[in-house]
Scaffold this motif. Structure first.
Motif, mmCIF file in Angstrom:
data_model
loop_
_atom_site.group_PDB
_atom_site.id
_atom_site.type_symbol
_atom_site.label_atom_id
_atom_site.label_comp_id
_atom_site.label_asym_id
_atom_site.label_seq_id
_atom_site.Cartn_x
_atom_site.Cartn_y
_atom_site.Cartn_z
ATOM 1 N N GLY A 62 0.809 -1.218 0.000
ATOM 2 C CA GLY A 62 0.000 0.000 0.000
ATOM 3 C C GLY A 62 0.840 1.265 0.000
ATOM 4 N N ILE A 63 1.937 1.244 0.766
ATOM 5 C CA ILE A 63 2.813 2.421 0.817
ATOM 6 C C ILE A 63 3.433 2.692 -0.547
ATOM 7 C CG2 ILE A 63 4.964 3.313 1.780
ATOM 8 C CD1 ILE A 63 4.255 1.877 4.395
ATOM 9 N N PHE A 64 3.946 1.644 -1.198
ATOM 10 C CA PHE A 64 4.588 1.841 -2.498
ATOM 11 C C PHE A 64 3.565 2.154 -3.589
ATOM 12 C CE2 PHE A 64 8.070 -0.462 -0.419
ATOM 13 C CZ PHE A 64 9.129 0.351 -0.786
ATOM 14 N N LEU A 65 2.350 1.646 -3.454
ATOM 15 C CA LEU A 65 1.314 1.975 -4.435
ATOM 16 C C LEU A 65 0.995 3.470 -4.405
ATOM 17 C CD1 LEU A 65 -0.795 1.019 -6.515
ATOM 18 C CD2 LEU A 65 -2.371 0.653 -4.590
ATOM 19 N N ILE A 66 0.850 4.022 -3.222
ATOM 20 C CA ILE A 66 0.581 5.457 -3.101
ATOM 21 C C ILE A 66 1.787 6.282 -3.550
ATOM 22 C CG2 ILE A 66 0.058 7.303 -1.458
ATOM 23 C CD1 ILE A 66 -1.454 5.231 0.217
ATOM 24 N N LEU A 67 2.971 5.835 -3.148
ATOM 25 C CA LEU A 67 4.183 6.577 -3.479
ATOM 26 C C LEU A 67 4.413 6.638 -4.983
ATOM 27 C CD1 LEU A 67 6.737 8.006 -2.401
ATOM 28 C CD2 LEU A 67 7.839 5.753 -2.355
ATOM 29 N N PHE A 68 4.241 5.513 -5.666
ATOM 30 C CA PHE A 68 4.529 5.459 -7.100
ATOM 31 C C PHE A 68 3.431 6.109 -7.941
ATOM 32 C CE2 PHE A 68 7.359 1.539 -6.373
ATOM 33 C CZ PHE A 68 8.423 2.368 -6.062
ATOM 34 N N ASN A 69 2.260 6.369 -7.348
ATOM 35 C CA ASN A 69 1.236 7.151 -8.040
ATOM 36 C C ASN A 69 1.579 8.637 -8.056
ATOM 37 O OD1 ASN A 69 -1.654 6.075 -8.988
ATOM 38 N ND2 ASN A 69 -0.802 4.639 -7.482
ATOM 39 N N LEU A 70 2.546 9.021 -7.221
ATOM 40 C CA LEU A 70 2.920 10.423 -7.132
ATOM 41 C C LEU A 70 4.274 10.723 -7.765
ATOM 42 C CD1 LEU A 70 1.865 11.029 -3.404
ATOM 43 C CD2 LEU A 70 0.510 11.463 -5.471
ATOM 44 N N LEU A 71 5.069 9.669 -8.045
ATOM 45 C CA LEU A 71 6.412 9.870 -8.576
ATOM 46 C C LEU A 71 6.408 9.869 -10.101
ATOM 47 C CD1 LEU A 71 8.708 7.689 -6.276
ATOM 48 C CD2 LEU A 71 8.521 10.172 -6.333
ATOM 49 N N ASP A 72 7.159 10.780 -10.691
ATOM 50 C CA ASP A 72 7.358 10.819 -12.137
ATOM 51 C C ASP A 72 8.763 10.315 -12.453
ATOM 52 O OD1 ASP A 72 4.855 11.895 -12.683
ATOM 53 O OD2 ASP A 72 5.553 13.943 -12.336
ATOM 54 N N LEU A 73 8.844 9.109 -12.982
ATOM 55 C CA LEU A 73 10.119 8.515 -13.384
ATOM 56 C C LEU A 73 9.953 7.992 -14.800
ATOM 57 C CD1 LEU A 73 11.111 6.618 -10.100
ATOM 58 C CD2 LEU A 73 12.078 8.758 -10.967
ATOM 59 N N VAL A 74 10.139 8.852 -15.762
ATOM 60 C CA VAL A 74 9.859 8.515 -17.154
ATOM 61 C C VAL A 74 10.734 7.370 -17.631
ATOM 62 C CG1 VAL A 74 9.795 9.422 -19.498
ATOM 63 C CG2 VAL A 74 9.173 10.893 -17.574
ATOM 64 N N GLN A 75 11.996 7.312 -17.178
ATOM 65 C CA GLN A 75 12.910 6.287 -17.675
ATOM 66 C C GLN A 75 12.532 4.884 -17.226
ATOM 67 O OE1 GLN A 75 13.489 8.636 -15.501
ATOM 68 N NE2 GLN A 75 15.078 8.144 -13.990
ATOM 69 N N TYR A 76 11.681 4.762 -16.185
ATOM 70 C CA TYR A 76 11.278 3.450 -15.697
ATOM 71 C C TYR A 76 9.804 3.152 -15.970
ATOM 72 C CZ TYR A 76 15.649 3.539 -13.084
ATOM 73 O OH TYR A 76 16.971 3.609 -12.734
ATOM 74 N N SER A 77 9.100 3.992 -16.695
ATOM 75 C CA SER A 77 7.663 3.841 -16.855
ATOM 76 C C SER A 77 7.270 3.764 -18.324
ATOM 77 C CB SER A 77 6.924 5.011 -16.189
ATOM 78 O OG SER A 77 5.536 4.912 -16.398
ATOM 79 N N TYR A 78 6.300 2.895 -18.609
ATOM 80 C CA TYR A 78 5.693 2.818 -19.935
ATOM 81 C C TYR A 78 4.356 3.565 -19.986
ATOM 82 C CZ TYR A 78 9.076 -0.883 -20.915
ATOM 83 O OH TYR A 78 10.232 -1.604 -21.103
ATOM 84 N N LEU A 79 3.960 4.168 -18.889
ATOM 85 C CA LEU A 79 2.674 4.851 -18.837
ATOM 86 C C LEU A 79 2.781 6.229 -19.485
ATOM 87 C CD1 LEU A 79 1.575 3.940 -15.210
ATOM 88 C CD2 LEU A 79 1.064 2.743 -17.338
ATOM 89 N N PRO A 80 1.718 6.714 -20.111
ATOM 90 C CA PRO A 80 1.774 8.006 -20.815
ATOM 91 C C PRO A 80 2.090 9.194 -19.919
ATOM 92 C CG PRO A 80 -0.135 6.740 -21.530
ATOM 93 C CD PRO A 80 0.445 6.018 -20.343
ATOM 94 N N ASN A 81 1.669 9.124 -18.653
ATOM 95 C CA ASN A 81 1.914 10.270 -17.766
ATOM 96 C C ASN A 81 3.294 10.223 -17.124
ATOM 97 O OD1 ASN A 81 1.543 8.155 -16.017
ATOM 98 N ND2 ASN A 81 -0.051 9.142 -14.798
#
Length: 472
Positions: free
Chosen positions: A279-298
């Motif tokens: 739960g902690i990491f789910l909330i944290l990663f919804n707020l972090l912008d790490l383009v180099q590690y993400s395939y999501l558009p945002n």
């Protein structure tokens, strides 16, 4: 020797595990529109998936209590229990029952002073035995013993996630075999298991099989855009992930056996911490912008709204998502039974078959690039498993079995010699031997119970290749 039940659990473990890893991989091959203002993209919501998995695993805890207390008739689902260890209070009951039987079968010596003196002597003997050998109190384990297992599981997931973002998928297959090697080392270090030569040889062969399958990426570099230093960092993170996973299952083996904890209870209690971590990491990663590690558009590492929309817009994603959750629970549950009954290393060796089959299926479905160099590795992995299981016998690596038999014979001889010896401390932990009883002979009930437990433990430890030990 493997029983019919353990063979069925192993086969079910392989089948469920194969469905699980394919369910995790399937959404990555489908581009689906999530948020309407963004273009179609792959389903990449690992942390939401892990959060839901931990929540369902947590539900095993109330389910276990309902089964144990027979709430609403759930007691009919009770299964998978093991005989409790022989404790001092149980031994004393056997001693008392044995004395009563001797008194009943003894010839009448008349009434009066003789019978009263004999009863008094028996009571004094029992009081003296209880004073020298007090009953062991069976204490419940601390709730904190489940914390390290949850921590190692979360660390393994995080390290593997970042590692796969930096390197190729076949590098993961190549390095997945290292988990067997690390598990064997940790079993020797923390569980004091003495592994036979053929066990080590099978582990090494299996590891080399995975290495041969994954090394093709370094011979035939596919299109992926990965940097040389990024690949090295990703490989290092994957190796660290395998160390965390090996530590987790070794820890589980130690404490699930030490405290005789049912697998359902252990998994549910472990998830009480794992659910909080997820739960902690789910909330944290919804707020972090790490383009180099993400395939999501945002550019964020997790997006719950986008995941919900993708699940609604694609039945493939919904089916794979549901299958991953359900089969994960079954997979970890069966795996815990394998750890309890056979050990962490046998579980890992069976799991290696799953990853070999998974890689073969991925190549057949064109989910991975096929190279001829991968074929020998996929053939070497099952050979290593057969050598480890001592099904495929190689003479020059079969050393260690005679030593194991000598250890077993020594323990049996020690038990036989200790029968009837008063106040004999056999294991150095305050678990004394048997007080001599008149007329006990060779059929002492406590000794027979220890021999029966020895036979059961010999079968378990023989499968691991280590020396059998008698637990108090």
């Amino acid at each position: 020797m493997a029983t019919k039940g353990s063979v069925l659990i192993g086969l079910a473990f392989v089948f469920v595990g194969l469905i699980l890893v394919l369910s995790d991989r399937w959404p990555e091959k489908v581009d689906v529109i999530g948020t309407k203002t963004r273009k179609a993209h792959r389903f990449d919501h690992l942390f939401l998936l892990w959060f839901i998995k931990q929540f369902l695993q947590l539900l095993l805890l109330p389910l276990w209590f309902m089964i144990e207390k027979n709430v609403l008739g759930f007691g009919v689902l009770k299964h998978g229990g093991l005989p409790q260890r022989v404790r001092r209070d149980v031994q004393m009951k056997n001693v008392n029952a044995f004395q009563d039987e001797n008194n009943d079968n003894a010839p009448n010596q008349g009434e009066g002073d003789n019978q009263a003196a004999e009863d008094e002597q028996n009571q004094n003997d029992q009081a003296l035995l209880l004073h020298r050998n007090p009953p062991r109190q069976l204490r419940s384990p601390s709730k904190l013993i489940y914390f390290p297992a949850a921590f190692f599981a979360q660390a393994s997931v995080l390290l593997l996630y970042f590692g796969l973002k930096l390197t190729y998928g076949s590098s993961f297959i190549m390095l997945k075999g290292t988990v067997a090697f690390f598990t064997a080392l940790l079993a020797m270090a923390f569980l004091a298991q003495q592994l036979a030569c053929y066990v080590w040889f099978g582990v090494v062969v299996t590891t080399l099989g995975f290495a041969v399958s994954g090394i093709s990426d370094y011979i035939h570099v596919p299109n992926g855009g990965y940097e040389k230093y990024g690949i090295a960092a990703g490989d290092l993170l994957i190796v660290m992930s395998q160390i965390m996973f090996a530590t987790k299952i070794i820890y589980e083996e130690k404490f699930i056996r030490k405290h005789s904890i049912h697998p359902m209870l252990f998994l549910g209690a472990e998830a009480t911490y794992g659910f909080v971590f997820a739960g902690i990491f789910l909330i944290l990663f919804n707020l972090l912008d790490l383009v180099q590690y993400s395939y999501l558009p945002n550019g964020r590492m997790e997006d719950i709204v986008d995941a919900w929309n993708q699940l609604r817009n694609s039945w493939q994603c919904s089916l794979a998502f549901s299958g991953s959750i359900v089969f994960y629970i079954l997979y970890t549950y069966l795996g815990m039974f394998l750890i309890r009954d056979h050990g962490a290393l046998p579980r890992i060796m069976i799991e290696s078959i799953i990853w070999a089959l998974y890689w073969a299926v991925c190549l057949a479905l064109d989910w991975e690039t096929f190279f001829i160099a991968q074929v020998p590795g996929l053939c070497i992995v099952p050979i290593g498993v057969l050598i480890y299981s001592h099904i495929l016998v190689i003479p020059f690596v079969s050393c260690g079995q005679r030593g194991e038999m000598r250890a077993q014979d020594f323990i049996r001889q020690e038990i036989e010699e200790n029968q009837g010896e008063p106040e004999q401390d056999r294991d150095g932990n305050g678990h004394a031997g048997y007080q001599e009883q008149e007329g006990a002979g060779e059929n002492h009930p406590v000794a027979e119970e220890d021999v029966r437990l020895l036979d059961h433990q010999v079968e378990i430890h023989a499968a691991n290749g280590d020396d059998p030990m008698i637990e108090g």
